[in-house]
Scaffold this motif. Structure first.
Motif, PDB file in Angstrom:
ATOM      1  N   ASN A  30     -10.138  -1.102  30.583  1.00  0.00           N
ATOM      2  CA  ASN A  30      -9.800  -2.256  29.762  1.00  0.00           C
ATOM      3  C   ASN A  30      -9.531  -1.809  28.326  1.00  0.00           C
ATOM      4  OD1 ASN A  30     -12.283  -2.206  28.246  1.00  0.00           O
ATOM      5  ND2 ASN A  30     -13.300  -3.371  29.865  1.00  0.00           N
ATOM      6  N   SER A  31      -9.102  -2.727  27.483  1.00  0.00           N
ATOM      7  CA  SER A  31      -8.702  -2.353  26.123  1.00  0.00           C
ATOM      8  C   SER A  31      -9.871  -1.823  25.290  1.00  0.00           C
ATOM      9  CB  SER A  31      -8.025  -3.516  25.416  1.00  0.00           C
ATOM     10  OG  SER A  31      -8.868  -4.642  25.376  1.00  0.00           O
ATOM     11  N   LEU A  32     -11.066  -2.323  25.503  1.00  0.00           N
ATOM     12  CA  LEU A  32     -12.228  -1.818  24.768  1.00  0.00           C
ATOM     13  C   LEU A  32     -12.547  -0.384  25.192  1.00  0.00           C
ATOM     14  CD1 LEU A  32     -14.554  -2.171  22.798  1.00  0.00           C
ATOM     15  CD2 LEU A  32     -15.857  -3.266  24.644  1.00  0.00           C
ATOM     16  N   GLU A  33     -12.597  -0.146  26.511  1.00  0.00           N
ATOM     17  CA  GLU A  33     -12.863   1.219  26.997  1.00  0.00           C
ATOM     18  C   GLU A  33     -11.796   2.187  26.494  1.00  0.00           C
ATOM     19  OE1 GLU A  33     -12.681   0.100  31.086  1.00  0.00           O
ATOM     20  OE2 GLU A  33     -14.863  -0.015  31.303  1.00  0.00           O
ATOM     21  N   THR A  34     -10.543   1.741  26.518  1.00  0.00           N
ATOM     22  CA  THR A  34      -9.442   2.580  26.050  1.00  0.00           C
ATOM     23  C   THR A  34      -9.594   2.903  24.572  1.00  0.00           C
ATOM     24  OG1 THR A  34      -7.915   1.799  27.739  1.00  0.00           O
ATOM     25  CG2 THR A  34      -6.933   2.639  25.711  1.00  0.00           C
ATOM     26  N   SER A  35      -9.968   1.913  23.790  1.00  0.00           N
ATOM     27  CA  SER A  35     -10.136   2.124  22.347  1.00  0.00           C
ATOM     28  C   SER A  35     -11.234   3.128  22.037  1.00  0.00           C
ATOM     29  CB  SER A  35     -10.438   0.790  21.655  1.00  0.00           C
ATOM     30  OG  SER A  35      -9.364  -0.100  21.828  1.00  0.00           O
ATOM     31  N   ALA A  50     -11.420   1.965  13.485  1.00  0.00           N
ATOM     32  CA  ALA A  50     -11.876   1.208  14.657  1.00  0.00           C
ATOM     33  C   ALA A  50     -11.003  -0.019  14.902  1.00  0.00           C
ATOM     34  CB  ALA A  50     -13.335   0.789  14.496  1.00  0.00           C
ATOM     35  N   ARG A  51     -10.165  -0.384  13.929  1.00  0.00           N
ATOM     36  CA  ARG A  51      -9.229  -1.486  14.145  1.00  0.00           C
ATOM     37  C   ARG A  51      -8.164  -1.108  15.167  1.00  0.00           C
ATOM     38  NH1 ARG A  51      -7.730  -3.195   8.152  1.00  0.00           N
ATOM     39  NH2 ARG A  51      -7.854  -0.946   7.922  1.00  0.00           N
ATOM     40  N   LEU A  52      -8.209   0.134  15.608  1.00  0.00           N
ATOM     41  CA  LEU A  52      -7.354   0.584  16.698  1.00  0.00           C
ATOM     42  C   LEU A  52      -7.409  -0.413  17.847  1.00  0.00           C
ATOM     43  CD1 LEU A  52      -5.866   2.985  18.303  1.00  0.00           C
ATOM     44  CD2 LEU A  52      -8.170   3.633  18.990  1.00  0.00           C
ATOM     45  N   TYR A  53      -8.580  -1.004  18.054  1.00  0.00           N
ATOM     46  CA  TYR A  53      -8.756  -1.960  19.151  1.00  0.00           C
ATOM     47  C   TYR A  53      -7.688  -3.046  19.136  1.00  0.00           C
ATOM     48  CZ  TYR A  53     -10.363  -5.874  21.857  1.00  0.00           C
ATOM     49  OH  TYR A  53     -10.399  -6.914  22.744  1.00  0.00           O
ATOM     50  N   MET A  54      -7.382  -3.573  17.978  1.00  0.00           N
ATOM     51  CA  MET A  54      -6.401  -4.665  17.890  1.00  0.00           C
ATOM     52  C   MET A  54      -5.034  -4.207  18.391  1.00  0.00           C
ATOM     53  SD  MET A  54      -8.222  -7.175  16.657  1.00  0.00           S
ATOM     54  CE  MET A  54      -7.115  -8.382  15.985  1.00  0.00           C
ATOM     55  N   ILE A  81     -14.457  -4.262  17.658  1.00  0.00           N
ATOM     56  CA  ILE A  81     -14.244  -3.302  16.570  1.00  0.00           C
ATOM     57  C   ILE A  81     -15.581  -2.695  16.155  1.00  0.00           C
ATOM     58  CG2 ILE A  81     -13.576  -3.083  14.146  1.00  0.00           C
ATOM     59  CD1 ILE A  81     -11.378  -5.219  14.787  1.00  0.00           C
ATOM     60  N   TYR A  82     -16.603  -3.538  16.022  1.00  0.00           N
ATOM     61  CA  TYR A  82     -17.930  -3.050  15.661  1.00  0.00           C
ATOM     62  C   TYR A  82     -18.467  -2.092  16.731  1.00  0.00           C
ATOM     63  CZ  TYR A  82     -22.863  -2.891  14.609  1.00  0.00           C
ATOM     64  OH  TYR A  82     -24.128  -2.441  14.332  1.00  0.00           O
ATOM     65  N   GLU A  83     -18.297  -2.448  17.996  1.00  0.00           N
ATOM     66  CA  GLU A  83     -18.787  -1.609  19.088  1.00  0.00           C
ATOM     67  C   GLU A  83     -18.090  -0.241  19.102  1.00  0.00           C
ATOM     68  OE1 GLU A  83     -19.066  -1.721  23.946  1.00  0.00           O
ATOM     69  OE2 GLU A  83     -19.017  -3.633  22.870  1.00  0.00           O
ATOM     70  N   ILE A  84     -16.811  -0.223  18.831  1.00  0.00           N
ATOM     71  CA  ILE A  84     -16.061   1.037  18.787  1.00  0.00           C
ATOM     72  C   ILE A  84     -16.541   1.897  17.631  1.00  0.00           C
ATOM     73  CG2 ILE A  84     -13.774   2.034  18.357  1.00  0.00           C
ATOM     74  CD1 ILE A  84     -12.746  -0.622  19.801  1.00  0.00           C
ATOM     75  N   ALA A  85     -16.692   1.287  16.461  1.00  0.00           N
ATOM     76  CA  ALA A  85     -17.173   2.039  15.299  1.00  0.00           C
ATOM     77  C   ALA A  85     -18.553   2.627  15.560  1.00  0.00           C
ATOM     78  CB  ALA A  85     -17.192   1.140  14.065  1.00  0.00           C
ATOM     79  N   ALA A  87     -19.947   3.296  18.503  1.00  0.00           N
ATOM     80  CA  ALA A  87     -19.858   4.332  19.544  1.00  0.00           C
ATOM     81  C   ALA A  87     -19.292   5.643  18.996  1.00  0.00           C
ATOM     82  CB  ALA A  87     -18.995   3.836  20.704  1.00  0.00           C
ATOM     83  N   ARG A  88     -18.434   5.540  18.008  1.00  0.00           N
ATOM     84  CA  ARG A  88     -17.787   6.728  17.452  1.00  0.00           C
ATOM     85  C   ARG A  88     -18.482   7.242  16.186  1.00  0.00           C
ATOM     86  NH1 ARG A  88     -11.691   7.482  18.443  1.00  0.00           N
ATOM     87  NH2 ARG A  88     -11.450   6.650  20.529  1.00  0.00           N
ATOM     88  N   GLY A  89     -19.497   6.517  15.733  1.00  0.00           N
ATOM     89  CA  GLY A  89     -20.231   6.957  14.557  1.00  0.00           C
ATOM     90  C   GLY A  89     -19.420   6.879  13.275  1.00  0.00           C
ATOM     91  N   ILE A  90     -18.596   5.843  13.165  1.00  0.00           N
ATOM     92  CA  ILE A  90     -17.789   5.670  11.950  1.00  0.00           C
ATOM     93  C   ILE A  90     -18.157   4.372  11.268  1.00  0.00           C
ATOM     94  CG2 ILE A  90     -15.852   7.077  12.759  1.00  0.00           C
ATOM     95  CD1 ILE A  90     -14.413   4.538  13.551  1.00  0.00           C
TER      96      ILE A  90
END
Length: 94
Positions: A30-35, A50-54, A81-85, A87-90
């Motif tokens: 899905n788009s979240l996993e991909t991001s 992390a706005r890559l998600y959009m 966006i928060y979850e991606i940041a 997970a990636r430590g940014i």
């Protein structure tokens, strides 16, 4: 980023995101996993990576043939966006 160079760089970014998104879309993510998977590559230094998600979600909507004006669940988008940041430590930037 400004001028023609900025436009060229932004176009390259969107093309990169679309190609990478398509690859993961075809794998069933899905788009979240991909991001969470897409390498920021040369765009890692851009503000709010992390706005890559959009952009990934927008590409997924195209792949699913959804209308361009389909409504966004903004709360879910910001949560993603928060979850991606996290997970990636940014740092989170909106």
């Amino acid at each position: 980023m400004s001028g023609i160079e900025g436009a060229v760089e932004m176009k390259a970014y969107f093309e990169y995101v679309r190609v990478e998104s398509k690859r993961y879309f075809e794998q069933g993510l899905n788009s979240l996993e991909t991001s969470k998977q897409i390498d920021f590559g040369p765009y890692a230094g851009w503000r709010g990576p992390a706005r890559l998600y959009m952009n990934v979600e927008r590409a997924y909507r195209e792949f699913r043939n959804e209308p361009a004006n389909a409504r966004w669940d903004l709360a879910r988008s910001f949560d993603s966006i928060y979850e991606i940041a996290k997970a990636r430590g940014i740092e989170v930037e909106f």
